[in-house]
Design a protein around this motif. Structure first.
Motif, short mmCIF file in Angstrom:
data_model
loop_
_atom_site.label_atom_id
_atom_site.label_comp_id
_atom_site.label_asym_id
_atom_site.label_seq_id
_atom_site.Cartn_x
_atom_site.Cartn_y
_atom_site.Cartn_z
N PHE A 71 0.88 -1.16 0.00
CA PHE A 71 0.00 0.00 0.00
C PHE A 71 0.92 1.22 0.00
N GLY A 117 0.27 3.46 2.78
CA GLY A 117 -0.31 2.61 3.80
C GLY A 117 -0.18 3.12 5.22
N LEU A 159 -3.42 4.51 6.50
CA LEU A 159 -4.61 3.64 6.61
C LEU A 159 -4.87 3.30 8.07
N PRO A 192 -1.77 -1.53 7.67
CA PRO A 192 -1.32 -2.89 7.37
C PRO A 192 -0.08 -3.21 8.22
N GLN A 250 -11.38 -6.54 5.62
CA GLN A 250 -10.30 -5.62 5.99
C GLN A 250 -9.53 -5.18 4.75
N TRP A 281 -9.01 -1.36 3.37
CA TRP A 281 -7.72 -0.74 3.07
C TRP A 281 -7.68 -0.23 1.64
N GLN A 335 -9.84 2.93 1.41
CA GLN A 335 -9.11 4.06 2.01
C GLN A 335 -7.96 4.52 1.12
N ALA A 336 -7.17 3.54 0.64
CA ALA A 336 -5.99 3.86 -0.17
C ALA A 336 -6.38 4.57 -1.47
#
Length: 149
Positions: free
Chosen positions: A99, A102, A105, A109, A133, A137, A140-141
């Motif tokens: 990510f 990431g 997030l 992660p 999940q 992610w 969101q990413a």
């Protein structure tokens, strides 16, 4: 003639016609779109192919109209061409999901990176992907600024 590093012999295709790099990662020519990513996924070795299919399906249904490409023998996903929020890569014993932002997030992660903003999710053969999940992610990413590559 100057001495230097000896040249590595070219890699040879396996019985399936696919050249595999270290860790079994398939060597796929770079390109854009769904077809080239599907070609990469089809060339993923063994159990990793199912992981690739699952990740691709989750990303597609979470981010409608997602942009796809294969660069550096890695599938990338973004909301606009050449701006990527997630990618993944075959390693010897796992699939490494990156990510690119990431660290923003929630929850992050689990895998840390040398790059402050990047976080990883390593998926091993015996792991069960938490699809809810992972989709969260991805959602969101996709809303964060991506990484230009």
């Amino acid at each position: 003639m100057p001495e230097g590093k000896p040249k590595r012999p070219p890699l040879k295709p396996g019985p399936d016609g696919i050249v595999r790099l270290s860790g079994g990662n398939p060597q796929i020519a770079k390109g854009y779109g769904n077809d080239i990513v599907k070609k990469y996924i089809a060339a993923m070795p063994g159990w990793q192919r199912e992981v690739g299919e699952t990740l691709d399906a989750i990303i597609e249904r979470t981010v409608l109209g997602v942009e796809k490409a294969v660069k550096w023998n890695t599938p990338f996903y973004g909301v606009e061409r050449d701006i990527w929020f997630v990618s993944y890569h075959c390693m010897s014993k796992y699939v490494k999901v990156a990510f690119h932002n990431g660290a923003q997030l929630h929850p992050m992660p689990p895998g840390k990176s040398k790059q402050e903003r990047v976080r990883y999710l390593d998926i091993y053969e015996t792991d069960t992907i938490d699809q809810d999940q992972f989709a969260d992610w991805v959602r969101q990413a996709s809303l964060l600024p991506g990484e230009k590559m």
